[in-house]
Design a protein around this motif. Structure first.
Motif, PDB file in Angstrom:
ATOM      1  N   UNK A  19       0.822  -1.213   0.000  1.00 55.13           N
ATOM      2  CA  UNK A  19       0.000   0.000   0.000  1.00 55.13           C
ATOM      3  C   UNK A  19       0.856   1.264   0.000  1.00 55.13           C
ATOM      4  N   UNK A  20       2.147   1.143   0.391  1.00 58.39           N
ATOM      5  CA  UNK A  20       3.028   2.318   0.409  1.00 58.39           C
ATOM      6  C   UNK A  20       3.747   2.515  -0.911  1.00 58.39           C
ATOM      7  N   UNK A  21       3.762   1.507  -1.760  1.00 54.19           N
ATOM      8  CA  UNK A  21       4.515   1.606  -3.010  1.00 54.19           C
ATOM      9  C   UNK A  21       3.959   2.701  -3.921  1.00 54.19           C
ATOM     10  N   UNK A  22       2.639   2.865  -3.909  1.00 49.55           N
ATOM     11  CA  UNK A  22       2.039   3.897  -4.737  1.00 49.55           C
ATOM     12  C   UNK A  22       2.524   5.294  -4.296  1.00 49.55           C
ATOM     13  N   UNK A  26       4.803   8.071  -6.334  1.00 53.72           N
ATOM     14  CA  UNK A  26       4.356   9.447  -6.543  1.00 53.72           C
ATOM     15  C   UNK A  26       5.404  10.441  -6.028  1.00 53.72           C
ATOM     16  N   UNK A  27       6.058  10.124  -4.898  1.00 53.91           N
ATOM     17  CA  UNK A  27       7.030  11.040  -4.298  1.00 53.91           C
ATOM     18  C   UNK A  27       8.363  11.025  -5.020  1.00 53.91           C
ATOM     19  N   UNK A  28       8.806   9.837  -5.441  1.00 51.79           N
ATOM     20  CA  UNK A  28      10.149   9.709  -6.030  1.00 51.79           C
ATOM     21  C   UNK A  28      10.148   9.761  -7.550  1.00 51.79           C
ATOM     22  N   UNK A  29       9.016   9.491  -8.152  1.00 50.57           N
ATOM     23  CA  UNK A  29       8.964   9.455  -9.612  1.00 50.57           C
ATOM     24  C   UNK A  29       9.481   8.157 -10.191  1.00 50.57           C
ATOM     25  N   UNK A  30       9.927   7.229  -9.334  1.00 51.43           N
ATOM     26  CA  UNK A  30      10.425   5.933  -9.785  1.00 51.43           C
ATOM     27  C   UNK A  30       9.268   4.930  -9.844  1.00 51.43           C
TER      28      UNK A  30
END
Length: 404
Positions: A19-22, A26-30
């Motif tokens: 659930x944190x991968x999204x 979004x934060x890192x652009x990776x």
């Protein structure tokens, strides 16, 4: 000019490992996701007035494809081009507000279909008449049964003849009377040039309404052809087991034969005999005939069931049965054993060409353990030589009493 063009449609959904991968993406652009494709390079064209059936197991991508065509979902790749007005019956009562009346929902649904208020007002008497839900038209939709919702949704969608009509499994909810009424309206639309795209597991509906069928399997178009050919392949596909194969042959008459199964038991020969016990391809209406089948075992089997289905030239089922239902037990069979079965019956069917499909399996259906499924195993013709003229697919001669 094509009514509908689906060009290399693919649809993928993102799958995140947690659930944190999204949020990290979004934060890192990776990229922290994998793409799961539900449709891959789906490509076909529907001509004006043509009816195309879409079939496939649950999860094959049928509903996603229809949502892309109607514009409720966007494709990842590819494009859709539609000429004219589209009416769609996808999810039952989609777009209906449960607290609004049927009449209010009819106005809202009609506007979503591109109709003006004035057009809907003109159509309301016809919508009420076709839906046949009486006073419920002015009651909240939450008080409707699923069949009543389908009646109203279909009546609104077909109030004005669309250029393209898309129907999902919604019609299967209705009662038999309304299904007949709806299919008659669909046929009328087709005669006037409406293109039809229909999703159904009902073989008779696909073969009766459609000129063509497309089989979706895991998001790919596995087969695109005549309804009979595609439905036969589909039946073989869903019966396929771990060691089974699906073989497609082109017969001398141009028709396509589908054979599937493990091969542990096979039909060695199948013959149709007339009342003189002679091989025949032509049978008189009502003539006693015998279907003689020889089986061979290629493995030891604790149980075996043989079934056959007589189909008309459109591939629609006329009559079918099997040894399980007839109370004939075939148990304790050994490799190399041969079995001969004879089925005697009157050919009480209408003039025309017919085929026989055969199945070897366990229990009451070939879906349990498919040893062999063979379409077009035998073909024969029925002619009316000496019976009084009649029409229809069955010969049911009546006795008539006339009182004056």
């Amino acid at each position: 000019m094509s009514a509908l063009v689906v060009s290399n449609i693919s649809k993928a959904y993102r799958r995140y490992p947690s659930k944190w991968a999204r949020a990290r993406e979004w934060l890192t652009g990776k990229v922290h996701h994998e793409k799961t494709f539900v449709l891959r390079r789906v490509d076909f064209t529907v001509l004006p007035g043509q009816a195309v059936g879409i079939i496939g197991v649950n999860g094959a991508g049928k509903s996603t494809l229809l949502k892309i065509i109607t514009g409720t979902t966007q494709p990842t790749e590819g494009s859709v081009s539609i000429k004219g007005r589209v009416a769609a019956l996808l999810e039952l009562g989609m777009g209906f507000h449960p607290d609004f009346t049927g009449r209010q929902n009819a106005f809202m649904a009609g506007q979503l279909l591109g109709l003006r208020i004035e057009e809907i007002e003109q159509c309301m008497p016809a919508i009420e008449s076709f839906a046949e839900i009486g006073d419920y038209i002015d009651r909240p939709v939450r008080t409707y049964s699923s069949g009543m919702q389908m009646r109203l949704a279909f009546s609104v969608a077909t109030a004005v003849r669309p250029d393209v009509l898309i129907v999902d499994e919604a019609l299967s909810v209705g009662d038999a009377y309304f299904q007949h009424k709806s299919f008659n309206k669909i046929r009328d639309f087709r005669e006037q040039g409406t293109s039809l795209l229909i999703v159904s597991h009902d073989r008779n509906a696909i073969q009766t309404l459609c000129d063509r069928a497309i089989l979706l399997d895991s998001g790919l178009v596995r087969k695109d052809g005549s309804p009979e050919e595609v439905m036969d392949f589909y039946n073989a596909l869903i019966a396929e087991k771990e060691n089974a194969t699906v073989e497609v042959r082109r017969l001398e008459n141009g028709r396509t034969q589908t054979i599937s199964g493990t091969g542990d038991a096979r039909v060695e020969s199948i013959e149709l005999l007339n009342e003189k016990h002679e091989l025949t391809e032509y049978v008189n209406v009502g003539e006693p005939v015998q279907l003689k089948v020889r089986l061979r075992l290629y493995a030891d089997l604790p149980e075996l069931v043989f079934g056959y289905m007589i189909r008309d030239r459109l591939g629609q089922s006329v009559f079918g049965t099997n040894t399980h239902h007839l109370g004939v037990a075939l148990k304790g069979l050994v490799k190399g054993e041969q079995i001969t079965l004879s089925f005697s019956f009157p050919a009480s069917i209408g003039p025309g060409s017919y085929s026989v499909s055969t199945a070897l399996h366990v229990s009451d259906t070939h879906l349990a353990e498919n040893y062999e499924w063979r379409d077009l195993a035998l073909m024969f013709n029925v002619t009316n030589i000496d019976r009084k003229p009649f029409v229809g697919s069955s010969w049911i001669p009546p006795n008539v009493d006339c009182l004056r």
